[in-house]
Design a protein around this motif. Sequence first.
Motif, PDB file in Angstrom:
ATOM      1  N   PHE A  42     -40.910 -21.604  79.603  1.00 47.01           N
ATOM      2  CA  PHE A  42     -41.467 -22.641  78.739  1.00 47.01           C
ATOM      3  C   PHE A  42     -42.701 -23.212  79.436  1.00 47.01           C
ATOM      4  CE2 PHE A  42     -38.149 -22.967  75.577  1.00 47.01           C
ATOM      5  CZ  PHE A  42     -37.063 -22.394  76.210  1.00 47.01           C
ATOM      6  N   PHE A  43     -43.802 -23.205  78.727  1.00 46.37           N
ATOM      7  CA  PHE A  43     -45.066 -23.602  79.320  1.00 46.37           C
ATOM      8  C   PHE A  43     -45.421 -25.057  79.026  1.00 46.37           C
ATOM      9  CE2 PHE A  43     -47.099 -19.873  81.158  1.00 46.37           C
ATOM     10  CZ  PHE A  43     -46.246 -18.874  80.734  1.00 46.37           C
ATOM     11  N   GLY A  44     -46.094 -25.652  79.994  1.00 43.74           N
ATOM     12  CA  GLY A  44     -46.668 -26.969  79.791  1.00 43.74           C
ATOM     13  C   GLY A  44     -48.014 -26.865  79.090  1.00 43.74           C
ATOM     14  N   PRO A  45     -48.629 -28.011  78.782  1.00 42.09           N
ATOM     15  CA  PRO A  45     -49.912 -27.995  78.063  1.00 42.09           C
ATOM     16  C   PRO A  45     -51.090 -27.605  78.949  1.00 42.09           C
ATOM     17  CG  PRO A  45     -49.287 -30.237  78.600  1.00 42.09           C
ATOM     18  CD  PRO A  45     -48.131 -29.359  79.011  1.00 42.09           C
ATOM     19  N   GLY A  46     -50.883 -27.609  80.244  1.00 41.29           N
ATOM     20  CA  GLY A  46     -51.947 -27.231  81.162  1.00 41.29           C
ATOM     21  C   GLY A  46     -52.791 -28.412  81.616  1.00 41.29           C
ATOM     22  N   THR A  47     -53.425 -28.212  82.764  1.00 40.73           N
ATOM     23  CA  THR A  47     -54.437 -29.153  83.262  1.00 40.73           C
ATOM     24  C   THR A  47     -55.752 -28.400  83.323  1.00 40.73           C
ATOM     25  OG1 THR A  47     -52.921 -30.463  84.629  1.00 40.73           O
ATOM     26  CG2 THR A  47     -55.259 -30.497  85.232  1.00 40.73           C
TER      27      THR A  47
ATOM     28  N   TYR B 178     -46.679 -13.616  73.560  1.00 39.88           N
ATOM     29  CA  TYR B 178     -46.813 -15.069  73.537  1.00 39.88           C
ATOM     30  C   TYR B 178     -47.947 -15.422  72.577  1.00 39.88           C
ATOM     31  CZ  TYR B 178     -43.654 -16.224  77.368  1.00 39.88           C
ATOM     32  OH  TYR B 178     -42.540 -16.420  78.146  1.00 39.88           O
ATOM     33  N   VAL B 179     -47.843 -16.605  71.970  1.00 36.61           N
ATOM     34  CA  VAL B 179     -48.853 -17.045  71.024  1.00 36.61           C
ATOM     35  C   VAL B 179     -49.284 -18.467  71.378  1.00 36.61           C
ATOM     36  CG1 VAL B 179     -47.130 -17.850  69.350  1.00 36.61           C
ATOM     37  CG2 VAL B 179     -49.443 -17.298  68.566  1.00 36.61           C
TER      38      VAL B 179
ATOM     39  N   LEU C 260     -48.842 -22.623  75.051  1.00 37.33           N
ATOM     40  CA  LEU C 260     -48.414 -21.241  74.984  1.00 37.33           C
ATOM     41  C   LEU C 260     -46.909 -21.183  74.699  1.00 37.33           C
ATOM     42  CD1 LEU C 260     -49.809 -18.477  75.538  1.00 37.33           C
ATOM     43  CD2 LEU C 260     -49.072 -18.704  77.905  1.00 37.33           C
ATOM     44  N   GLN C 261     -46.515 -20.338  73.751  1.00 36.81           N
ATOM     45  CA  GLN C 261     -45.087 -20.248  73.423  1.00 36.81           C
ATOM     46  C   GLN C 261     -44.703 -18.805  73.159  1.00 36.81           C
ATOM     47  OE1 GLN C 261     -44.257 -21.677  69.148  1.00 36.81           O
ATOM     48  NE2 GLN C 261     -46.193 -22.690  69.620  1.00 36.81           N
TER      49      GLN C 261
ATOM     50  N   ASP D  93     -51.312 -17.558  60.729  1.00 35.57           N
ATOM     51  CA  ASP D  93     -51.155 -16.657  61.871  1.00 35.57           C
ATOM     52  C   ASP D  93     -52.364 -16.697  62.803  1.00 35.57           C
ATOM     53  OD1 ASP D  93     -49.669 -14.165  59.698  1.00 35.57           O
ATOM     54  OD2 ASP D  93     -48.687 -15.753  60.879  1.00 35.57           O
ATOM     55  N   SER D  94     -53.418 -17.337  62.370  1.00 30.73           N
ATOM     56  CA  SER D  94     -54.622 -17.426  63.208  1.00 30.73           C
ATOM     57  C   SER D  94     -54.274 -18.132  64.519  1.00 30.73           C
ATOM     58  CB  SER D  94     -55.722 -18.192  62.480  1.00 30.73           C
ATOM     59  OG  SER D  94     -56.153 -17.492  61.342  1.00 30.73           O
ATOM     60  N   ALA D  95     -54.519 -17.441  65.634  1.00 33.55           N
ATOM     61  CA  ALA D  95     -54.133 -17.959  66.945  1.00 33.55           C
ATOM     62  C   ALA D  95     -54.591 -16.965  68.006  1.00 33.55           C
ATOM     63  CB  ALA D  95     -52.615 -18.145  67.040  1.00 33.55           C
ATOM     64  N   MET D  96     -54.315 -17.321  69.255  1.00 30.47           N
ATOM     65  CA  MET D  96     -54.542 -16.410  70.380  1.00 30.47           C
ATOM     66  C   MET D  96     -53.215 -15.777  70.730  1.00 30.47           C
ATOM     67  SD  MET D  96     -56.669 -15.185  72.660  1.00 30.47           S
ATOM     68  CE  MET D  96     -58.001 -16.256  73.155  1.00 30.47           C
TER      69      MET D  96
END
Lengths: 117, 109
Positions: A107-112, B36-37, B44-45, B81-84
């Motif tokens: 699970f990722f954070g929003p980043g810095t 991941y998207v 990122l998820q 669906d537009s995303a990275m």
Amino acid sequence: GAGVSQSPRYKVAKRGQDVALRCDPISGHVSLFWYQQALGQGPEFLTYFQNEAQLDKSGLPSDRFFAERPEGSVSTLKIQRTQQEDSAVYLCASSLPGLPSSYNEQFFGPGTRLTVL
Amino acid sequence: AQRVTQPEKLLSVFKGAPVELKCNYSYSGSPELFWYVQYSRQRLQLLLRHISRESIKGFTADLNKGETSFHLKKPFAQEEDSAMYYCALLSSNTGKLIFGQGTTLQVKP
């Protein structure tokens, strides 16, 4: 519950300054990862903790980079004498179990976002 | 060497058109792969993992060991669906993820 949080969300540093980036993982998560994401690139692994033990620091680009997780929860990534090439988004991720597996979602954070002038 | 390659930086399609985002990998051993998207202004998820053989939001991905590929497909693209999109490979030693460079999917109305 709350997800992974990171602070600050944005940091601007002058070249040569030291910075400290904080990560609060999901409560109870054993594994914690730091990644660096340069502009237009995918995240790149920096270092990995299992509880308080730093098991892999092979991705740290230089000895100016240092990470710690002294009590096995919050982690800090410190960059000394910042350089312009350190400008990037620094992502923190946590996962529950200690063993790597496809079932252990990170699970990722929003980043810095760090900008070094 | 462990590596993930996403050859397209940008993929632009019209709504309702099929989508295929390409991913190739290099890994000695049995690979474990993910997509991941990252939607605009979101974190990122995980979208899907190959081991689950699941379809999420209409997306599927099949692991092709012969071609060392794990392409992401959807038969009818939607604007949302537009995303990275990032393809990632799990390193079994430490659990770190090795990411591709990412592909921006743009679905036009």
